[in-house]
Scaffold this motif. Structure first.
Motif, PDB file in Angstrom:
ATOM      1  N   PHE A   6       1.205  -1.262   0.075  1.00  0.00           N
ATOM      2  CA  PHE A   6       0.565  -0.150   0.352  1.00  0.00           C
ATOM      3  C   PHE A   6       0.334   1.448  -0.016  1.00  0.00           C
ATOM      4  O   PHE A   6       0.249   2.321  -0.938  1.00  0.00           O
ATOM      5  CB  PHE A   6      -1.054  -0.336   0.974  1.00  0.00           C
ATOM      6  CG  PHE A   6      -2.156  -1.016   1.162  1.00  0.00           C
ATOM      7  CD1 PHE A   6      -2.869  -1.357   0.183  1.00  0.00           C
ATOM      8  CD2 PHE A   6      -1.586  -2.114   2.327  1.00  0.00           C
ATOM      9  CE1 PHE A   6      -3.672  -2.238  -0.291  1.00  0.00           C
ATOM     10  CE2 PHE A   6      -2.393  -3.502   1.764  1.00  0.00           C
ATOM     11  CZ  PHE A   6      -3.389  -2.889   0.436  1.00  0.00           C
ATOM     12  N   ILE A   9       2.538   1.454  -3.465  1.00  0.00           N
ATOM     13  CA  ILE A   9       0.897   2.106  -4.818  1.00  0.00           C
ATOM     14  C   ILE A   9       0.837   3.828  -3.914  1.00  0.00           C
ATOM     15  O   ILE A   9       1.164   4.564  -4.654  1.00  0.00           O
ATOM     16  CB  ILE A   9      -0.426   1.810  -4.335  1.00  0.00           C
ATOM     17  CG1 ILE A   9      -0.056  -0.028  -5.286  1.00  0.00           C
ATOM     18  CG2 ILE A   9      -1.502   2.108  -5.513  1.00  0.00           C
ATOM     19  CD1 ILE A   9      -1.378  -0.791  -4.025  1.00  0.00           C
ATOM     20  N   PHE A  13       2.512   5.409  -7.274  1.00  0.00           N
ATOM     21  CA  PHE A  13       1.471   5.779  -8.669  1.00  0.00           C
ATOM     22  C   PHE A  13       0.294   5.637  -8.123  1.00  0.00           C
ATOM     23  O   PHE A  13      -1.215   6.231  -9.035  1.00  0.00           O
ATOM     24  CB  PHE A  13       0.838   3.721  -8.687  1.00  0.00           C
ATOM     25  CG  PHE A  13       2.681   3.323  -9.078  1.00  0.00           C
ATOM     26  CD1 PHE A  13       2.784   3.908 -10.929  1.00  0.00           C
ATOM     27  CD2 PHE A  13       2.778   2.331  -8.608  1.00  0.00           C
ATOM     28  CE1 PHE A  13       3.469   3.124 -10.814  1.00  0.00           C
ATOM     29  CE2 PHE A  13       3.557   1.420  -8.597  1.00  0.00           C
ATOM     30  CZ  PHE A  13       4.483   2.197 -10.453  1.00  0.00           C
ATOM     31  N   VAL A  26      -7.190   6.110  -7.843  1.00  0.00           N
ATOM     32  CA  VAL A  26      -6.211   4.617  -6.876  1.00  0.00           C
ATOM     33  C   VAL A  26      -7.082   4.754  -5.841  1.00  0.00           C
ATOM     34  O   VAL A  26      -6.795   5.774  -5.267  1.00  0.00           O
ATOM     35  CB  VAL A  26      -4.782   5.167  -7.671  1.00  0.00           C
ATOM     36  CG1 VAL A  26      -4.323   3.765  -6.275  1.00  0.00           C
ATOM     37  CG2 VAL A  26      -4.666   4.837  -8.854  1.00  0.00           C
ATOM     38  N   ASP A  28      -9.458   2.770  -4.140  1.00  0.00           N
ATOM     39  CA  ASP A  28     -11.021   2.257  -3.255  1.00  0.00           C
ATOM     40  C   ASP A  28     -10.709   0.611  -4.156  1.00  0.00           C
ATOM     41  O   ASP A  28     -10.154   0.353  -4.864  1.00  0.00           O
ATOM     42  CB  ASP A  28     -12.517   2.957  -4.001  1.00  0.00           C
ATOM     43  CG  ASP A  28     -13.660   2.939  -2.495  1.00  0.00           C
ATOM     44  OD1 ASP A  28     -13.590   1.703  -2.720  1.00  0.00           O
ATOM     45  OD2 ASP A  28     -13.469   3.374  -2.070  1.00  0.00           O
ATOM     46  N   LEU A  87      -3.136  -0.145 -14.187  1.00  0.00           N
ATOM     47  CA  LEU A  87      -1.172  -0.749 -14.336  1.00  0.00           C
ATOM     48  C   LEU A  87      -1.604  -1.834 -13.276  1.00  0.00           C
ATOM     49  O   LEU A  87      -1.685  -2.056 -12.467  1.00  0.00           O
ATOM     50  CB  LEU A  87      -0.568   0.309 -13.752  1.00  0.00           C
ATOM     51  CG  LEU A  87       0.905  -0.159 -14.039  1.00  0.00           C
ATOM     52  CD1 LEU A  87       1.617  -0.785 -15.245  1.00  0.00           C
ATOM     53  CD2 LEU A  87       1.298   1.208 -13.337  1.00  0.00           C
ATOM     54  N   LEU A  89       1.110  -4.503 -12.273  1.00  0.00           N
ATOM     55  CA  LEU A  89       2.720  -4.919 -11.846  1.00  0.00           C
ATOM     56  C   LEU A  89       2.852  -6.079 -11.294  1.00  0.00           C
ATOM     57  O   LEU A  89       2.138  -6.347 -10.250  1.00  0.00           O
ATOM     58  CB  LEU A  89       3.300  -3.615 -10.738  1.00  0.00           C
ATOM     59  CG  LEU A  89       4.123  -2.590 -11.828  1.00  0.00           C
ATOM     60  CD1 LEU A  89       4.394  -1.724 -10.812  1.00  0.00           C
ATOM     61  CD2 LEU A  89       4.905  -2.787 -12.704  1.00  0.00           C
ATOM     62  N   LEU A 117      -4.058   7.313 -14.763  1.00  0.00           N
ATOM     63  CA  LEU A 117      -3.585   6.025 -14.114  1.00  0.00           C
ATOM     64  C   LEU A 117      -4.994   5.782 -12.914  1.00  0.00           C
ATOM     65  O   LEU A 117      -4.758   7.058 -11.942  1.00  0.00           O
ATOM     66  CB  LEU A 117      -2.685   6.661 -13.402  1.00  0.00           C
ATOM     67  CG  LEU A 117      -2.360   4.760 -13.075  1.00  0.00           C
ATOM     68  CD1 LEU A 117      -2.547   3.648 -13.949  1.00  0.00           C
ATOM     69  CD2 LEU A 117      -1.052   4.559 -12.123  1.00  0.00           C
ATOM     70  N   GLY A 119      -5.780   3.463 -11.646  1.00  0.00           N
ATOM     71  CA  GLY A 119      -6.201   1.912 -10.412  1.00  0.00           C
ATOM     72  C   GLY A 119      -5.339   1.145 -11.197  1.00  0.00           C
ATOM     73  O   GLY A 119      -4.336   1.477 -12.119  1.00  0.00           O
ATOM     74  N   GLY A 120      -5.098  -0.509 -10.676  1.00  0.00           N
ATOM     75  CA  GLY A 120      -4.199  -1.300 -10.495  1.00  0.00           C
ATOM     76  C   GLY A 120      -4.416  -2.759  -9.863  1.00  0.00           C
ATOM     77  O   GLY A 120      -5.496  -2.227  -9.717  1.00  0.00           O
ATOM     78  N   ASP A 121      -2.771  -2.972 -10.067  1.00  0.00           N
ATOM     79  CA  ASP A 121      -2.995  -4.499  -8.888  1.00  0.00           C
ATOM     80  C   ASP A 121      -1.177  -4.218  -8.824  1.00  0.00           C
ATOM     81  O   ASP A 121      -0.821  -4.026  -9.585  1.00  0.00           O
ATOM     82  CB  ASP A 121      -3.747  -5.265  -9.645  1.00  0.00           C
ATOM     83  CG  ASP A 121      -3.532  -6.758  -8.750  1.00  0.00           C
ATOM     84  OD1 ASP A 121      -3.614  -6.411  -7.354  1.00  0.00           O
ATOM     85  OD2 ASP A 121      -3.794  -8.005  -8.981  1.00  0.00           O
ATOM     86  N   THR A 122      -0.723  -4.920  -7.741  1.00  0.00           N
ATOM     87  CA  THR A 122       1.119  -5.211  -8.214  1.00  0.00           C
ATOM     88  C   THR A 122       0.927  -6.885  -6.638  1.00  0.00           C
ATOM     89  O   THR A 122       0.382  -6.808  -5.693  1.00  0.00           O
ATOM     90  CB  THR A 122       1.151  -3.928  -7.198  1.00  0.00           C
ATOM     91  OG1 THR A 122       0.927  -2.314  -7.190  1.00  0.00           O
ATOM     92  CG2 THR A 122       2.664  -3.911  -6.561  1.00  0.00           C
TER      93      THR A 122
HETATM   94  P1  ADP Z   1      -7.900  -5.327  -3.912  1.00  0.00           P
HETATM   95  O1  ADP Z   1      -7.342  -6.164  -2.538  1.00  0.00           O
HETATM   96  O2  ADP Z   1      -9.537  -4.717  -3.861  1.00  0.00           O
HETATM   97  O3  ADP Z   1      -7.424  -5.399  -5.302  1.00  0.00           O
HETATM   98  P2  ADP Z   1      -5.223  -3.516  -3.802  1.00  0.00           P
HETATM   99  O4  ADP Z   1      -4.592  -3.450  -3.198  1.00  0.00           O
HETATM  100  O5  ADP Z   1      -4.806  -4.066  -5.097  1.00  0.00           O
HETATM  101  O6  ADP Z   1      -6.808  -4.031  -4.297  1.00  0.00           O
HETATM  102  O7  ADP Z   1      -5.549  -2.298  -4.599  1.00  0.00           O
HETATM  103  C1  ADP Z   1      -5.608  -0.690  -3.888  1.00  0.00           C
HETATM  104  C2  ADP Z   1      -6.151   0.686  -5.018  1.00  0.00           C
HETATM  105  O8  ADP Z   1      -5.374   0.739  -4.955  1.00  0.00           O
HETATM  106  C3  ADP Z   1      -6.740   0.151  -6.183  1.00  0.00           C
HETATM  107  O9  ADP Z   1      -7.765   1.031  -6.269  1.00  0.00           O
HETATM  108  C4  ADP Z   1      -5.956  -0.161  -7.230  1.00  0.00           C
HETATM  109  O10 ADP Z   1      -6.672   0.296  -7.768  1.00  0.00           O
HETATM  110  C5  ADP Z   1      -4.591   0.215  -7.135  1.00  0.00           C
HETATM  111  N1  ADP Z   1      -3.837  -0.058  -7.075  1.00  0.00           N
HETATM  112  C6  ADP Z   1      -3.185  -0.821  -7.226  1.00  0.00           C
HETATM  113  N2  ADP Z   1      -1.955  -1.632  -7.622  1.00  0.00           N
HETATM  114  C7  ADP Z   1      -1.537   0.314  -8.315  1.00  0.00           C
HETATM  115  C8  ADP Z   1      -0.915   0.162  -9.542  1.00  0.00           C
HETATM  116  N3  ADP Z   1       0.615  -0.537  -9.646  1.00  0.00           N
HETATM  117  N4  ADP Z   1      -0.969   1.738 -10.225  1.00  0.00           N
HETATM  118  C9  ADP Z   1      -2.246   1.937  -9.683  1.00  0.00           C
HETATM  119  N5  ADP Z   1      -3.287   1.736  -9.359  1.00  0.00           N
HETATM  120  C10 ADP Z   1      -3.557   0.563  -8.140  1.00  0.00           C
END
Ligand code: ADP
Ligand code: MG
Length: 319
Positions: A6, A9, A13, A26, A28, A87, A89, A117, A119-122
């Motif tokens: 967190f 991010i 990001f 980004v 929620d 995005l 990653l 940008l 939202g996304g996932d990491t």
């Molecule tokens: P969830 O568990 O609901 O999938 P995440 O913990 O993956 O939530 O992501 C928390 C927030 O951060 C979300 O709004 C997600 O879109 C954003 N987010 C996560 N990774 C990235 C990234 N690499 N770039 C931009 N936003 C991201």
């Protein structure tokens, strides 16, 4: 990871979207976006893998830039205006220097095109970068692969083969000379032809971006339009440095090398004057390289006038 997910991010990001069609970005569970009435939502996604889509030695800022550039290029090839990206990653480690470089390259290009940008996932794992892009176009003016007709001219923007030369240089396969940095930049920082895509709305009959090689990409237009084509080899816009590298069959290079992210498009004879005006207005260089014919497949008109059927399909995955 040393740096919490967190934290990461938040630090690298989360930026103000700066677009009034983004209600929530980004942070929620999902983003909230405002669609544009009357327009088609144009969506595309592309993954970049280390060692496949960029050499492992590529600078993080260039990886960030290119991950977005290749997606912008897909929207350009549809004649769409980009708006939002997500995005995904996967990172082997949370290295602050890598993340700072990557996000700087990414946001540099995002700002240039006013793309947010949202939202996304990491995740933790071998390096992989996936960008999903969303944008807008009037549905009846999108540039599809299926619209080429017999008699249309075939065109490309810019120069073809530069990135292929850049790749060979980056891999150490060619002895570099002064000025070769230009070709490495063409590989690492391609310029998505967003302006050209917009200018070609209502003018081009079909379009595609050149990512896998001109022969393969034009081949998709031919297949989906149910037509054939002939390319005038002598007309191909190719850097003299590249011709000097492969004097006899230099034209094989621009036909098969990928990664240029120029647009290849077709235009009916009746629209040629509009084409010159539209691309002239935005200073976008373009070249007529051949024409659409009846039948199937791609042939080449060589410099000595002979014709050659082309069957090499450029770069393909899983082969
Ligand atoms: P969830 O568990 O609901 O999938 P995440 O913990 O993956 O939530 O992501 C928390 C927030 O951060 C979300 O709004 C997600 O879109 C954003 N987010 C996560 N990774 C990235 C990234 N690499 N770039 C931009 N936003 C991201
Ligand atoms: Mg998630």
């Amino acid at each position: 990871m040393a740096l919490g997910e967190f934290n990461l991010i938040e630090r690298y990001f989360s930026r103000q979207a700066g677009r009034d069609d983004v209600a929530l970005a980004v942070g929620d569970d999902a983003a909230l976006l405002r669609p544009k009435p009357g327009q088609a939502l144009v969506v595309s996604v592309d993954t970049l893998l280390s060692g496949v889509h960029f050499p492992e030695s590529t600078a993080p800022a260039d990886i960030g830039y290119k991950a977005l550039a290749v997606n912008l290029s897909d929207l350009a090839a549809m004649g769409a205006e980009p708006a939002w990206v997500t995005l995904a990653l996967t990172l082997p480690e949370a290295d602050p220097d890598w993340l700072a470089g990557f996000s700087a390259g990414f946001f540099e290009l995002a700002q240039r095109h006013d793309v947010a940008l949202v939202g996304g996932d990491t995740c933790h794992g071998p390096l992989s970068v996936t960008v999903q892009i969303m944008g807008w176009a009037p549905p009846e003016q999108t540039l599809k692969r299926s619209g080429a007709r017999v008699g249309d001219g075939i065109y490309v923007t810019g120069c073809i083969g530069d990135a292929g030369l850049g790749l060979r240089l980056a891999q150490g396969g060619i002895e570099p000379v002064e000025g070769d940095d230009y070709f490495i930049r063409r590989l690492n920082r391609p310029t998505p032809r967003i302006g050209a895509g917009l200018a070609l709305r209502g003018i081009a009959s079909a379009a595609i971006d050149v990512s896998d090689g001109l022969a393969a990409d034009l081949g998709h237009i031919l297949d989906q339009s149910g037509v054939a084509a002939v390319i005038d080899v002598a007309a191909l816009p190719v850097a003299s440095r590249l011709k000097a590298q492969a004097p006899s069959r230099w034209w094989q290079w621009p036909l098969t090398a990928g990664d240029d992210y120029e647009l290849c498009f077709t235009v009916a004879a009746a629209n040629e004057a509009r084409l010159s005006a539209a691309l002239g207005e935005i200073d976008c260089p373009f070249t007529r390289i051949g024409e659409i014919e009846a039948g199937r497949g791609l042939s080449l008109r060589l410099e000595d006038g002979r014709r050659l059927e082309m069957n090499s399909q450029g770069y393909r995955h899983f082969e």
